[in-house]
Design a protein around this motif. Structure first.
Motif, PDB file in Angstrom:
ATOM      1  N   GLY A  90     -16.332  13.866  17.494  1.00 42.25           N
ATOM      2  CA  GLY A  90     -15.004  13.503  17.050  1.00 42.25           C
ATOM      3  C   GLY A  90     -14.649  12.098  17.506  1.00 42.25           C
ATOM      4  N   HIS A  91     -13.440  11.667  17.158  1.00 42.55           N
ATOM      5  CA  HIS A  91     -12.929  10.373  17.625  1.00 42.55           C
ATOM      6  C   HIS A  91     -12.450  10.542  19.070  1.00 42.55           C
ATOM      7  CE1 HIS A  91     -12.855   9.669  13.272  1.00 42.55           C
ATOM      8  NE2 HIS A  91     -12.914   8.381  13.567  1.00 42.55           N
ATOM      9  N   TYR A  92     -13.423  10.682  19.952  1.00 41.15           N
ATOM     10  CA  TYR A  92     -13.143  11.014  21.353  1.00 41.15           C
ATOM     11  C   TYR A  92     -13.939  10.071  22.241  1.00 41.15           C
ATOM     12  CZ  TYR A  92     -12.622  13.955  25.542  1.00 41.15           C
ATOM     13  OH  TYR A  92     -12.322  14.430  26.807  1.00 41.15           O
ATOM     14  N   GLY A  93     -13.317   9.574  23.316  1.00 40.26           N
ATOM     15  CA  GLY A  93     -14.000   8.595  24.161  1.00 40.26           C
ATOM     16  C   GLY A  93     -14.047   7.265  23.434  1.00 40.26           C
ATOM     17  N   ASN A  94     -15.236   6.698  23.314  1.00 42.20           N
ATOM     18  CA  ASN A  94     -15.420   5.524  22.458  1.00 42.20           C
ATOM     19  C   ASN A  94     -16.520   5.835  21.453  1.00 42.20           C
ATOM     20  OD1 ASN A  94     -15.786   3.116  21.160  1.00 42.20           O
ATOM     21  ND2 ASN A  94     -15.906   1.864  22.994  1.00 42.20           N
ATOM     22  N   VAL A 172      -9.560  25.727   9.888  1.00 46.30           N
ATOM     23  CA  VAL A 172      -9.787  26.256  11.230  1.00 46.30           C
ATOM     24  C   VAL A 172      -8.476  26.230  12.018  1.00 46.30           C
ATOM     25  CG1 VAL A 172     -12.187  25.473  11.285  1.00 46.30           C
ATOM     26  CG2 VAL A 172     -10.385  23.974  12.186  1.00 46.30           C
ATOM     27  N   GLU A 173      -8.446  27.009  13.090  1.00 47.14           N
ATOM     28  CA  GLU A 173      -7.340  26.936  14.053  1.00 47.14           C
ATOM     29  C   GLU A 173      -7.752  25.933  15.109  1.00 47.14           C
ATOM     30  OE1 GLU A 173      -3.646  27.818  15.791  1.00 47.14           O
ATOM     31  OE2 GLU A 173      -4.448  28.443  13.848  1.00 47.14           O
ATOM     32  N   PHE A 174      -7.032  24.819  15.183  1.00 45.29           N
ATOM     33  CA  PHE A 174      -7.433  23.708  16.047  1.00 45.29           C
ATOM     34  C   PHE A 174      -6.201  23.123  16.712  1.00 45.29           C
ATOM     35  CE2 PHE A 174      -8.451  19.051  16.314  1.00 45.29           C
ATOM     36  CZ  PHE A 174      -9.454  19.141  17.262  1.00 45.29           C
ATOM     37  N   LEU A 175      -6.172  23.133  18.032  1.00 47.41           N
ATOM     38  CA  LEU A 175      -5.043  22.596  18.790  1.00 47.41           C
ATOM     39  C   LEU A 175      -3.718  23.220  18.340  1.00 47.41           C
ATOM     40  CD1 LEU A 175      -6.049  18.824  19.022  1.00 47.41           C
ATOM     41  CD2 LEU A 175      -6.153  20.533  20.844  1.00 47.41           C
ATOM     42  N   TYR A 198     -23.522  19.033  19.243  1.00 49.90           N
ATOM     43  CA  TYR A 198     -22.199  18.434  19.432  1.00 49.90           C
ATOM     44  C   TYR A 198     -22.316  17.323  20.468  1.00 49.90           C
ATOM     45  CZ  TYR A 198     -17.491  17.839  21.339  1.00 49.90           C
ATOM     46  OH  TYR A 198     -16.306  17.302  21.791  1.00 49.90           O
ATOM     47  N   GLY A 199     -21.691  16.183  20.206  1.00 50.66           N
ATOM     48  CA  GLY A 199     -21.727  15.064  21.135  1.00 50.66           C
ATOM     49  C   GLY A 199     -20.366  14.790  21.750  1.00 50.66           C
ATOM     50  N   GLU A 200     -20.354  14.514  23.057  1.00 50.40           N
ATOM     51  CA  GLU A 200     -19.120  14.172  23.763  1.00 50.40           C
ATOM     52  C   GLU A 200     -19.350  12.894  24.565  1.00 50.40           C
ATOM     53  OE1 GLU A 200     -16.290  16.892  26.404  1.00 50.40           O
ATOM     54  OE2 GLU A 200     -17.869  15.987  27.619  1.00 50.40           O
ATOM     55  N   ILE A 201     -18.530  11.894  24.314  1.00 51.42           N
ATOM     56  CA  ILE A 201     -18.631  10.611  25.023  1.00 51.42           C
ATOM     57  C   ILE A 201     -17.510  10.531  26.050  1.00 51.42           C
ATOM     58  CG2 ILE A 201     -18.571   8.099  24.795  1.00 51.42           C
ATOM     59  CD1 ILE A 201     -19.551   8.440  21.933  1.00 51.42           C
ATOM     60  N   THR A 202     -17.870  10.408  27.317  1.00 45.84           N
ATOM     61  CA  THR A 202     -16.884  10.338  28.397  1.00 45.84           C
ATOM     62  C   THR A 202     -17.171   9.138  29.303  1.00 45.84           C
ATOM     63  OG1 THR A 202     -18.247  11.923  29.637  1.00 45.84           O
ATOM     64  CG2 THR A 202     -16.348  12.807  28.446  1.00 45.84           C
ATOM     65  N   PRO A 203     -16.147   8.606  29.963  1.00 47.38           N
ATOM     66  CA  PRO A 203     -16.346   7.414  30.795  1.00 47.38           C
ATOM     67  C   PRO A 203     -17.012   7.731  32.132  1.00 47.38           C
ATOM     68  CG  PRO A 203     -14.049   8.115  30.874  1.00 47.38           C
ATOM     69  CD  PRO A 203     -14.726   9.001  29.866  1.00 47.38           C
ATOM     70  N   LEU A 236     -14.844  20.499  20.287  1.00 44.69           N
ATOM     71  CA  LEU A 236     -13.999  19.306  20.365  1.00 44.69           C
ATOM     72  C   LEU A 236     -12.657  19.639  21.002  1.00 44.69           C
ATOM     73  CD1 LEU A 236     -13.383  16.352  19.739  1.00 44.69           C
ATOM     74  CD2 LEU A 236     -12.722  17.052  17.417  1.00 44.69           C
ATOM     75  N   GLU A 237     -12.109  20.784  20.664  1.00 47.21           N
ATOM     76  CA  GLU A 237     -10.844  21.210  21.252  1.00 47.21           C
ATOM     77  C   GLU A 237     -10.948  21.316  22.775  1.00 47.21           C
ATOM     78  OE1 GLU A 237      -7.697  24.393  19.743  1.00 47.21           O
ATOM     79  OE2 GLU A 237      -9.411  25.366  20.714  1.00 47.21           O
ATOM     80  N   LEU A 238     -12.053  21.854  23.270  1.00 51.36           N
ATOM     81  CA  LEU A 238     -12.261  21.970  24.714  1.00 51.36           C
ATOM     82  C   LEU A 238     -12.352  20.587  25.355  1.00 51.36           C
ATOM     83  CD1 LEU A 238     -14.827  24.936  24.844  1.00 51.36           C
ATOM     84  CD2 LEU A 238     -12.413  24.984  25.540  1.00 51.36           C
ATOM     85  N   SER A 239     -13.012  19.648  24.682  1.00 51.64           N
ATOM     86  CA  SER A 239     -13.099  18.280  25.196  1.00 51.64           C
ATOM     87  C   SER A 239     -11.711  17.655  25.297  1.00 51.64           C
ATOM     88  CB  SER A 239     -13.979  17.417  24.281  1.00 51.64           C
ATOM     89  OG  SER A 239     -15.311  17.864  24.263  1.00 51.64           O
ATOM     90  N   ILE A 240     -10.907  17.833  24.253  1.00 55.01           N
ATOM     91  CA  ILE A 240      -9.561  17.254  24.232  1.00 55.01           C
ATOM     92  C   ILE A 240      -8.695  17.871  25.319  1.00 55.01           C
ATOM     93  CG2 ILE A 240      -7.450  17.021  22.850  1.00 55.01           C
ATOM     94  CD1 ILE A 240      -9.343  17.004  20.366  1.00 55.01           C
ATOM     95  N   GLN A 241      -8.797  19.166  25.506  1.00 55.70           N
ATOM     96  CA  GLN A 241      -8.010  19.831  26.542  1.00 55.70           C
ATOM     97  C   GLN A 241      -8.425  19.353  27.937  1.00 55.70           C
ATOM     98  OE1 GLN A 241      -8.809  23.886  25.442  1.00 55.70           O
ATOM     99  NE2 GLN A 241      -7.018  24.037  24.108  1.00 55.70           N
ATOM    100  N   GLU A 242      -9.685  18.970  28.089  1.00 58.99           N
ATOM    101  CA  GLU A 242     -10.169  18.460  29.372  1.00 58.99           C
ATOM    102  C   GLU A 242      -9.562  17.102  29.678  1.00 58.99           C
ATOM    103  OE1 GLU A 242     -12.292  18.349  32.942  1.00 58.99           O
ATOM    104  OE2 GLU A 242     -12.058  20.027  31.531  1.00 58.99           O
TER     105      GLU A 242
END
Length: 255
Positions: A90-94, A172-175, A198-203, A236-242
């Motif tokens: 998703g549009h998460y992190g950079n 879907v049910e999202f956020l 699934y990819g997650e980009i974090t600092p 993605l929802e779990l990433s955003i909640q984090e």
């Protein structure tokens, strides 16, 4: 660098007022139990991160994205099986840093794009995104191109949390909201019988990021319709909640 990101974020939110109402409304609806102070905190953090994305996308040329050790291990395992890989994020992190992924693996990395109408700016943006070896495939040619290369190991990146249009895509049910997601990644993955992650980009700090990946399914052709999209939405929802501030809240996903 933090001061630079904060300054750009302040300019975007307080001077340009770039989609402030949209982002505030999206955050409040997604976290209905959050206090006013919490919503404001996420809102300020979002613009700081957006400032960072803006700065790094335009001015940083050195490698600042790396794979986690687990991600390297998983990709190497899939490579040994000579499988097609679909990476959904998703549009998460950079997310713009996915263009640096070829610097961290010898698997061919590619992404779909829609050519811009202005030929000059299309060439500029294409050049920036292909700088580190990323291969760009015009979206209208994607399925034909990928099917021709079905039996080779490559990784195709999809940023899949855009708004596809009302009553389009998978619901879907999202956020805490009914949300429609693009199904292009899922459909192509099923036709290729790809390994989907699934990819997650974090600092890591104020100048570096890392990319972690997690399996969604090993054989996409065996999944039911909507299964991959729903799994992506949940992850993605779990990433955003984090860390809510890392997501792109200014996008008009709920219309």
């Amino acid at each position: 660098m933090q001061l630079v990101y904060n300054s750009i974020g302040f300019f975007l939110s307080q001077v340009m007022r770039y989609r402030c109402k949209v982002s505030t409304q999206n955050i409040a609806r997604s976290f209905p139990l959050a206090t006013y102070q919490e919503v404001s905190h996420y809102h300020r953090g979002f613009y700081r991160n957006l400032g960072r994305v803006f700065y790094e996308s335009l001015f940083v040329k050195k490698k600042i994205l790396s794979l986690t050790e687990d991600a390297v291990t998983l990709l190497n395992t899939i490579k040994l099986e000579n499988r097609n890989i679909i990476l959904i994020l998703g549009h998460y992190g950079n997310w713009e840093l996915m263009k640096q992924l070829p610097l961290s693996t010898d698997i061919r990395i590619q992404a779909l794009y829609k050519p811009l109408a202005n030929k000059f700016w299309n060439c500029v943006m294409k050049s920036i995104r292909e700088r580190h070896g990323l291969r760009l495939i015009p979206a209208q040619q994607a399925l034909r191109t990928l099917l021709k290369e079905k039996n080779s190991c490559n990784l195709t990146v999809f940023v899949a949390d855009q708004f596809p249009g009302k009553n389009k895509g998978t619901k879907v049910e999202f956020l805490n909201q009914q949300t429609y997601l693009y199904t292009g990644a899922e459909q192509i993955a099923q036709k290729l019988n790809a390994y989907v992650v699934y990819g997650e980009i974090t600092p890591l700090d104020y100048q570096r990021w890392h990319l972690s990946i997690e399996t969604i399914c090993e054989e996409a052709s065996l999944t039911k319709k909507g299964e991959i999209s729903r799994s992506f939405a949940k992850k993605l929802e779990l990433s955003i909640q984090e860390n809510p501030s890392l997501w792109l809240w200014s996008h008009k996903r709920w219309k």
